[in-house]
Design an enzyme around this catalytic site. Structure first.
Site, PDB file in Angstrom:
ATOM      1  N   ASP A   1      32.387 -27.854 -10.195  1.00 34.20           N
ATOM      2  CA  ASP A   1      31.096 -28.502 -10.044  1.00 34.20           C
ATOM      3  C   ASP A   1      30.084 -27.505  -9.483  1.00 34.20           C
ATOM      4  O   ASP A   1      30.377 -26.770  -8.542  1.00 34.20           O
ATOM      5  CB  ASP A   1      31.271 -29.690  -9.091  1.00 34.20           C
ATOM      6  CG  ASP A   1      30.021 -30.515  -8.930  1.00 34.20           C
ATOM      7  OD1 ASP A   1      29.580 -31.104  -9.925  1.00 34.20           O
ATOM      8  OD2 ASP A   1      29.507 -30.583  -7.801  1.00 34.20           O
TER       9      ASP A   1
ATOM     10  N   GLU B   1      30.539 -25.750 -14.604  1.00 30.11           N
ATOM     11  CA  GLU B   1      29.253 -26.412 -14.777  1.00 30.11           C
ATOM     12  C   GLU B   1      28.219 -25.360 -14.377  1.00 30.11           C
ATOM     13  O   GLU B   1      28.055 -25.074 -13.191  1.00 30.11           O
ATOM     14  CB  GLU B   1      29.139 -27.647 -13.887  1.00 30.11           C
ATOM     15  CG  GLU B   1      27.814 -28.374 -14.061  1.00 30.11           C
ATOM     16  CD  GLU B   1      27.637 -29.535 -13.089  1.00 30.11           C
ATOM     17  OE1 GLU B   1      27.078 -30.554 -13.496  1.00 30.11           O
ATOM     18  OE2 GLU B   1      28.056 -29.407 -11.923  1.00 30.11           O
TER      19      GLU B   1
END
Length: 672
Positions: free
Chosen positions: A322, A358
């Site tokens: 993330d 990401e």
């Protein structure tokens, strides 16, 4: 493995924690229920900031926490307070979930002992490490994003006691569903222990996604009540079914939030765990109040130890990171060869794992799509946005659609790379669901308690006549056709593809595009009300992708015949069957396209993908070859007859069959 944490031996437990500036550190030992502190033992300084103590006679299951003392000056990033019980940054398990309480954030002069409010770490004797096995998942396959709790909370075939847990993923009904879809790997949204943001309890809400961790190894007791063995056994069951497991991990921030947040773990040990601005304030490259200092050697080792732990003791295929630029930010700038990223690629245990970034955050130098180095795969938001724009009907998008179908060479064909590292997706956990993209032009986040101010305003979504849920048959058919088209494009695209659980059968969040705080029917998958016809269509698309090598290939399409073939690997045509010229590519009103894939060794067939993004029907013509004929590639039960106009908002797959096969089939059918 690091020497930090609680290491269980036959004679006792070695407790160790790191702080470069604490004056004193203690370990608090609690009773079997984790309620009463029965001992407080002071750790002794060793070297390089490590403080340690051996607790003779203590064994597995011991409940404990740390305490630290030193200067208290939050304006300088110093939060020392012996009354704050701190969770071990290396904790393997905790005895209860985190629960936000305002007293966890009280200042040193105001607060009382927080031990009654905190989970206790559990000293764990780890199982024997697994024998290393190569990842099952390979680039080009299907990643299936799973919110663990929401996925099975309403599943009628899963026993009630298993619903919402990791163990539920090993249930035969779930395995059957995953295999039917051809899932290559499940990507589990965070399963490590997290805490609610401080504004949620007052709203009667709780964090349902888990992107607010406290520490990095301890699994959330609500999702994984059986701890590391439950995860390990579930991974084994999925692997036996041919499905890999990717863990979505959050190393960019923790739930300690900003200067008003609670003191739970890292901030209570040392300011060096977090990045700070020159004036001493917490850096906020995440939008959550703090940023983990992934350029600090102690933090880097903690991250690597976490990854090794889940590979060694659970056998996972890999990880999704993330807000991944934070892992590569050095002195405020992103470096694709940052020490932590290099270490992941070079580590003996991690080098062959699936690594997915990401590639954006809100900090300086934060948008890094295409700039990670192999073997990192990257979430591709340009794919998401361009595909949505095309199907929304935006002008001049046919060239962009072709680029995304071909693997996004404009993003990933750099530094001599000949294969795409894209992870193509149309919808993910954040943003609108696939069904809501075609149903709501605007977000509807009223249930989040922020007057619809949260979440993205521009969703590149549309509605077919009526905003929201409508019963009109024509509207329902239009929305279903658009979902078919979006799914078909996804499965026709080069590179790894990702589908979020439930999008294959029309899940809706009723327009909520930021449902992180909705641990309820808004996010729980409705298995009994699912669109089973749409689900079957998705399974057919997946079967086709696996059956036609050209679809799952990750090499960029260059339009030339590859070695061993006389057919170009791709041809881009108009609906009339002629190659697109520059004028056609630039035509802002063009919404139709034909992609013909071929040139794959040992496969003489070509596959045609006919895209009619216009709302009007159109005739399509395909170029023929002697000895072959075009036939529908999907066994949907509805003939794809291109001798008639192809309806608007449609994607059709046609595959070449050898004429000999046709004659054989006709003779066989005629003999029935």
């Amino acid at each position: 493995m690091s020497s930090l944490g609680a290491i269980v031996t036959g004679e006792g437990i070695r407790f160790a924690a790191w702080s470069s500036i604490a004056r004193r550190l203690w370990v608090s030992i609690f009773d079997e229920q984790g309620n009463r502190e029965i001992q407080r033992l002071e750790l002794q300084p060793e070297s390089e900031g490590v403080h340690a103590l051996f607790g003779a006679g203590l064994g597995p299951g011991t409940r404990y926490g740390f305490r630290a003392d030193g200067d208290y000056a939050p304006e300088r990033g110093l939060w020392f307070d012996p009354d704050k019980l701190l969770i071990d940054p290396y904790a393997i398990g905790i005895d209860r979930p985190y629960a936000y309480d305002w007293r966890l954030a009280q200042r040193r002069s105001e607060g009382a002992d927080t031990a009654p409010l905190m989970p206790k770490a559990i000293a764990t004797a780890l199982p024997k490490p697994l024998q290393a096995a190569p990842p099952l998942f390979q680039p080009g396959g299907l990643v299936y994003e799973v919110p663990v709790r929401a996925f099975t909370m309403l599943h009628p075939d899963v026993p009630e006691k298993l619903r919402g847990t990791i163990a539920a993923l090993a249930h035969p009904a779930i395995l059957e569903h995953l295999k039917k879809l051809g899932v290559g790997a499940v990507e589990l949204m965070p399963v490590t222990a997290s805490i609610d943001e401080r504004h949620l309890p007052a709203l009667g809400l709780r964090n349902a996604w888990g992107y607010n961790p406290v520490t990095f190894m301890a699994l959330d007791p609500r999702l994984v009540p059986g701890g590391i063995m439950e995860l390990r056994n579930t991974v084994a069951a999925l692997r036996e079914a041919g499905i890999g497991v990717i863990l979505d991990l959050v190393f960019n921030h923790t739930g300690e939030s900003d200067r008003l947040g609670p003191t739970l773990s890292l901030r209570g040990f040392d300011k060096a765990y977090y990045r700070h601005t020159p004036d001493g304030r917490l850096a906020n490259d995440t939008g959550t109040g703090n940023t983990v200092a992934c350029d600090h050697p102690v933090v880097q080792e903690m991250v690597l130890d976490t990854l090794r732990h889940f590979v060694r003791h659970a056998g996972v295929d890999g990880f999704r990171f993330d807000l991944a630029p934070i892992l590569g930010r050095v002195e405020g700038a992103f470096d694709p060869q940052a020490p932590l990223l290099d270490a992941m690629r070079e580590d003996a245990l991690l080098a062959d794992r699936v690594l997915i970034a990401e590639p954006w955050d809100i900090g300086p130098d934060g948008y890094q799509l295409g700039n990670f180095l192999p073997p990192f795969l990257e979430w591709n938001d340009k794919y998401r946005d361009d595909v949505r724009r095309f199907w929304r009907g935006d002008a001049g998008m046919v060239g962009a659609l072709a680029t995304r179908l071909a693997g996004s060479s404009d993003v990933f064909a750099t530094k001599g790379q000949n294969a795409s590292r894209t992870v193509n997706f149309i919808a993910a956990h954040d943003g609108m669901t696939l069904a809501d993209i075609v149903r709501y032009e605007r977000k509807h986040n009223e249930a989040n308690g922020e007057q619809n101010r949260d979440g993205h305003n521009e969703n590149l979504s549309w509605n077919n006549g009526v905003e929201g849920d409508a019963d009109e048959p024509a509207v329902a058919i239009a929305r279903l056709n658009d979902q078919h088209a979006l799914l078909a494009i996804l499965f026709a695209s080069r590179g790894t593809i990702m589908l979020t659980a439930g999008d294959e059968f029309g899940r809706t969040q009723h327009g909520n595009n930021n449902a992180y705080a909705q641990d309820n029917e808004i996010t729980w998958l409705d298995w009994t009300g699912r669109d089973q016809a749409l689900e079957r269509y998705t399974a057919l698309l997946s079967t086709l992708r696996r059956a036609v090598p050209a679809l799952a290939d990750t090499r960029f399409l260059a339009g030339r015949p590859p070695a061993g073939s006389d057919m170009p690997e791709v041809a881009w045509l108009t609906e009339t069957g002629v190659p697109l010229d520059e004028q056609s590519w630039q035509d802002p009103q063009r919404h139709r396209l034909v992609m013909i894939l071929g040139g794959v060794a040992n496969d003489e067939r070509r596959l045609a993908v006919l895209v009619n993004g216009d709302r009007r029907a159109s005739m399509f013509t395909l170029p023929g070859r002697e000895g072959f004929f075009w036939a529908p590639a999907l066994e949907t039960g509805v003939a794809a007859d291109i001798s008639r106009p192809v309806s608007g908002r449609t994607v059709i797959f046609m595959i070449e069959r050898a004429a000999m096969q046709a004659g054989t089939r006709e003779k066989r059918n005629g003999g029935r």
